[in-house]
Write a protein that holds these residues in place. Sequence first.
Motif, short mmCIF file in Angstrom:
data_model
loop_
_atom_site.label_atom_id
_atom_site.label_comp_id
_atom_site.label_asym_id
_atom_site.label_seq_id
_atom_site.Cartn_x
_atom_site.Cartn_y
_atom_site.Cartn_z
N ASP A 1 19.17 49.63 107.16
CA ASP A 1 19.11 50.22 105.76
C ASP A 1 20.39 50.18 105.06
OD1 ASP A 1 18.86 53.24 104.48
OD2 ASP A 1 17.65 51.94 103.83
N LEU B 1 11.72 54.82 107.11
CA LEU B 1 12.28 55.35 108.76
C LEU B 1 13.44 55.96 108.71
CD1 LEU B 1 11.15 55.43 111.28
CD2 LEU B 1 11.96 53.04 111.57
N VAL B 2 14.34 55.69 107.94
CA VAL B 2 15.56 56.80 107.73
C VAL B 2 15.36 57.74 107.29
CG1 VAL B 2 17.99 56.61 106.67
CG2 VAL B 2 17.05 54.63 107.82
N ASP C 1 13.95 60.41 109.42
CA ASP C 1 14.86 60.88 110.40
C ASP C 1 15.63 61.64 109.80
OD1 ASP C 1 15.04 57.75 112.32
OD2 ASP C 1 13.82 59.35 112.45
N LEU D 1 12.57 50.14 106.51
CA LEU D 1 13.60 50.69 106.83
C LEU D 1 14.17 52.01 106.25
CD1 LEU D 1 15.78 47.23 107.17
CD2 LEU D 1 14.71 48.67 109.09
N VAL E 1 13.34 42.63 111.33
CA VAL E 1 12.04 43.39 110.83
C VAL E 1 11.05 42.55 110.91
CG1 VAL E 1 10.88 44.45 109.08
CG2 VAL E 1 13.22 44.97 109.59
N ARG E 2 11.36 41.33 110.92
CA ARG E 2 10.06 40.05 111.20
C ARG E 2 9.84 39.80 112.51
NH1 ARG E 2 12.11 35.36 107.48
NH2 ARG E 2 10.68 35.80 105.59
N ALA E 3 10.93 40.00 113.55
CA ALA E 3 10.56 39.60 114.81
C ALA E 3 10.35 40.69 115.54
CB ALA E 3 12.13 38.97 115.44
N GLY E 4 10.81 42.09 115.10
CA GLY E 4 10.42 43.39 115.73
C GLY E 4 11.25 43.34 117.03
N LEU E 5 11.48 44.81 117.38
CA LEU E 5 12.32 45.26 118.28
C LEU E 5 11.64 44.77 119.57
CD1 LEU E 5 13.53 48.61 117.34
CD2 LEU E 5 14.39 46.54 116.82
N ALA E 6 10.50 44.37 119.69
CA ALA E 6 9.95 43.56 121.23
C ALA E 6 10.33 42.46 121.37
CB ALA E 6 8.33 43.79 121.02
N VAL F 1 7.51 53.16 113.32
CA VAL F 1 8.32 52.61 114.48
C VAL F 1 7.48 51.71 115.06
CG1 VAL F 1 9.21 53.37 116.71
CG2 VAL F 1 9.53 54.82 114.94
N LEU G 1 8.00 48.44 113.17
CA LEU G 1 9.38 47.88 113.59
C LEU G 1 9.27 47.33 114.95
CD1 LEU G 1 12.44 47.53 112.42
CD2 LEU G 1 12.80 49.75 113.20
N ARG G 2 8.86 47.82 115.95
CA ARG G 2 8.77 47.27 117.10
C ARG G 2 7.99 46.27 117.34
NH1 ARG G 2 11.58 51.02 120.47
NH2 ARG G 2 10.84 52.84 120.24
N GLN G 3 6.91 46.15 116.44
CA GLN G 3 5.93 44.95 116.55
C GLN G 3 6.46 43.59 115.96
OE1 GLN G 3 1.94 46.59 115.61
NE2 GLN G 3 1.86 47.29 117.85
N GLY G 4 7.12 44.11 114.79
CA GLY G 4 7.46 43.11 113.54
C GLY G 4 6.48 42.84 112.58
N ILE G 5 6.88 42.30 111.51
CA ILE G 5 5.88 41.97 110.31
C ILE G 5 5.75 40.72 110.07
CG2 ILE G 5 6.60 44.32 109.28
CD1 ILE G 5 8.34 42.88 107.20
N ARG H 1 5.57 58.51 110.80
CA ARG H 1 6.96 58.29 111.37
C ARG H 1 6.42 56.93 112.52
NH1 ARG H 1 10.60 58.39 115.36
NH2 ARG H 1 12.50 57.99 114.59
N ALA I 1 14.83 52.06 117.72
CA ALA I 1 14.03 51.81 116.34
C ALA I 1 15.06 52.78 114.98
CB ALA I 1 12.67 52.19 116.34
N ALA J 1 17.07 51.04 112.32
CA ALA J 1 16.59 51.13 110.96
C ALA J 1 17.81 51.93 110.17
CB ALA J 1 15.32 52.40 111.07
N ARG J 2 18.62 52.56 110.58
CA ARG J 2 19.74 53.20 110.17
C ARG J 2 20.72 51.99 109.69
NH1 ARG J 2 20.54 58.10 108.63
NH2 ARG J 2 19.17 59.32 110.11
#
Lengths: 592, 398
Positions: free
Chosen positions: B159, A48-49, A52, A45, B104-109, A11, A14-18, A7, B151, B155-156
């Motif tokens: 999704d 992650l859901v 959770d 996504l 998702v591409r950019a990211g939460l940062a 996370v 998701l924070r860094q991005g893809i 997990r 996050a 995500a929820r």
Amino acid sequence: MHEPARRADLVRSLRQGIAGTIDPDLRARLATDEGDHRAVARALLAALVARDDAGLTAPRAEPRAAEIPGARTSFVPVPQDADGSFLGHLKTRSDVAGEQSVASMSDVPTLLAVLRAGSLLQRRAAARRLAARLGDPDLAVEDWRAVIETFGTLRDVELAYDLLACHAVLPGEASREATETRREVREMATRLTREVLDYWEGDVEAEPLMRLSGDARTQLMLHARDLDDVLLWHVCALVEEACGPSDLANQRALLSSLRYASDPRLVPSLASVLASGAGPLVIEAARAISRIEDPRVWPALVDAYERSVIEAEHIALGAALGRVGDVRAADYVRSQLASEDEAVKVRALEALRTVGSADDVPAVLAIARAKDPVLASKAAHTLGRISDGRGLADLARLAASAEVGSVRAAAEEAVAQIGARLVLRGEEPTGVDLPVSSADVTQTLAPANLTFGERVRALRLYLTGRLWLVLGATERALARFEDAAQSRPDWSLPLIVAATLYAARDDFVQALALFRRALSLSRVRIEQSPPLIRHVARCFLRRAEQLERDGRLAIARGLLDEVLRLDLRRVPSSLRFEIGRRHETLRLMGGG
Amino acid sequence: MSLEPTVRDALQLRMRERGVTRVNVELDGEQVTLWLRDGALLERCTCGGEGCEHLHHAASLLDGSAPSTSLGAVELRARGRASVPSGTLASLADALDEVALSVVRAGLAHTDSPSIQRAMAQLLEAQGEHVPLPLGRFVGRLTDALAAADASAVARLLDGALRFAERLRRDDVSPEAVAQRRAWLGPAGGGAPGSRADLSLLELAREWVTGCDRAAIERRYLLDLATGELACEERLRGAPDVSVGPCPRALTVAFAEVEEAARPARLRLLQYTLTLRIGDAQWAQAVALADRELAAVRARCRRDLEAAPALAEPCVWFAPEGPPDGDTHALRDALGEVLPLAGAHGDDQAARVLRALAESDVLAGVFGRLVDGDSGLALHPLSAVVRRGATHALYRLR
């Protein structure tokens, strides 16, 4: 790989991005064969859901405070100018043994000084403590005298409700008035509660609260803390426009009547207005919410302050924060004191009452010497709240020399506040002749050279008028009073009685003219008499309301300008507040 | 063009004479509301137009006269049509996909990334002038979650949005799919809402939540006193098309529309009476219906989130064992399990208020929204009911 680590990896992704090249490890962990971003995003996504959701059904472990999402530490106010004196550290109440607090203080002179010079919370606590001390049968005579003397001159609308408990146990006119006010409010509240219940059940069409006059509504809301839940719920519904959309003027009038309500039940509704960002309403909501002692107030104000961009709003929110002890807006407010926009300048001047410091005294003193009496009064009030000794000498001179009653009253009050503050600091005002409270009840006009016979004739005419009044012949009575006034031009009593009669039948045009004549003869005497100055103030307000309804805004504002020049310290808080509120509204509308 | 004065006066008089204070008329996918305030007739149409054709037709219906134009001949604003063009749904699906992908591409940062801003703007622009309230709420929640870099919440939401987008593309017209579209888009989703009748409701809380703007949506939470089910009613700030009354209030509902696919179910009260005279028997009944064990709350929460992934905002009416703990701000259930308080400010403020209430009275129930954080469920409290002897009182926290 362990479950929690996965997990955490999700996370982190998701924070860094893809963006860019997709990590093959990530694709493998997500078990997706597709290599495009869309598929990976969908899988990431969903994964992650799913994690959770699995955690949802398990009982929570005991949380630590740090886990609470979005935790923001509760605000603890810090004295703005690092006031190391007794007042700077005085709490309203304390459970720590040996720590001084207002709630445990016994010394009446000190409590009276805090009542004048403390912060809003300290002053409220002092009022409550004094009410308790006055119930002590062993209270010294000097203490009683000191209380009566202070209460005789104290007209702090912010403490109007808290002082009622004190007034109730004091002898004399103030006590009777307080008891009568409480009775009137109780009756009004009982009647209004019935009407509100009927309104929501469809038995009554018209909404009852906004049908009240402004001062009656303000009077009612000054006692909000005593009002039934039903009435408060109704007020909250009006604030949040749950009765349907309301026009801006009505909403402003409603919110301004809540300024001194100080009831925590209003916090959610007022906070919703702050969050809405609706300009003038935000200013009124900020003024009202900042006077409520509740932990939800500061976060709501900070949120609104950080989002606001309009100057007047930003200043008002800064002032509201200052009232709860957060002085972050001090520098900004100072900078706005030099604004060329008069409205912004006035707001900044008012805001300095809560965020100002000793360094602001010279700038505010300059404004106190202004020709505009409204501005000068506001500046004097601000100096009183800043309560620094540097302004004392100038204020005392202003109090002694001011020709306008309102300026003199504001300066006297400020001098008393600063004097009280110095006492609490252990200092004494030096080199200043503090003004004696104006007890000059002599007539301002030199007595006419009348013979004894002429004076007797005037008295006879006046008494005849009183007799006609007893018999119910009002017109004949009015004629006799007018004759008496003409017979003895330096005598204001017939004019006052006649004016009161006209006002009682809502003929404010006639009443106004007569009150003006009376004021020209005995202004100070009228200002010193609570019933008389109340009649005068109400007459001016009602006439201004009539003119406003007729669209003659400039004249309405002129009337309010005129009455605000008087010493209104003996006028009930709600009435005084309503006059000020209408004046401000007309000024903002550009009336005149 | 507003109503003719004679028409307005006649309608006003007729309503007054018959003791009618409010009338709702639905036609052509819009709702016209006419109501009396201080004796004067006011009107509003959900199309947003002033003096629109819907208003004139509604007025002609009520006063029995012939309408001056045919509705079909008038170009109406595109809102609330009986069926939704599939092109519109497809572009909505694309817009939702784009939002998810850009985040998702950019990211939460990097939530200030231009691609995210652009995708969000496109999603809203595709709705025209009137963004459906539920979609606006989705956007508001997503904006808040991105700002907080939460996050789990992001995500929820995304999704759920992707699942909805997928369903839109399948052009599924099953009742379940249509209900889900209505849950997202309101009347603009097409189809018809469900209905309920003969309800006895108690409003427990209300709050202003973020939509397209901050504090744009008012949500009222209603407890069914017969079943214990929770539902809600929503309105945009300034919009009159919602039931009236303060919180709390007791409602007797003869007829209401319901969006069952929303969680909690979304009601629109059409025929009701209300009173502020809430008796102790009603309060006692409400308290008796409160949840006392968190295991059941968690299970229901999970079901709600699975049923309406991006839209569900599960709530709970909970009877705690005592006030919040002083250090952790957590409530406990009858079995000792914890439910921490959460909120934008750590909610030590709400915890302090709840503890203060519990000092003099018994904390009988707390109502709030459940939020799903990294460590599990927490409660965003909205109101509390206290018991003072035999009487009860409700205290709004927000």
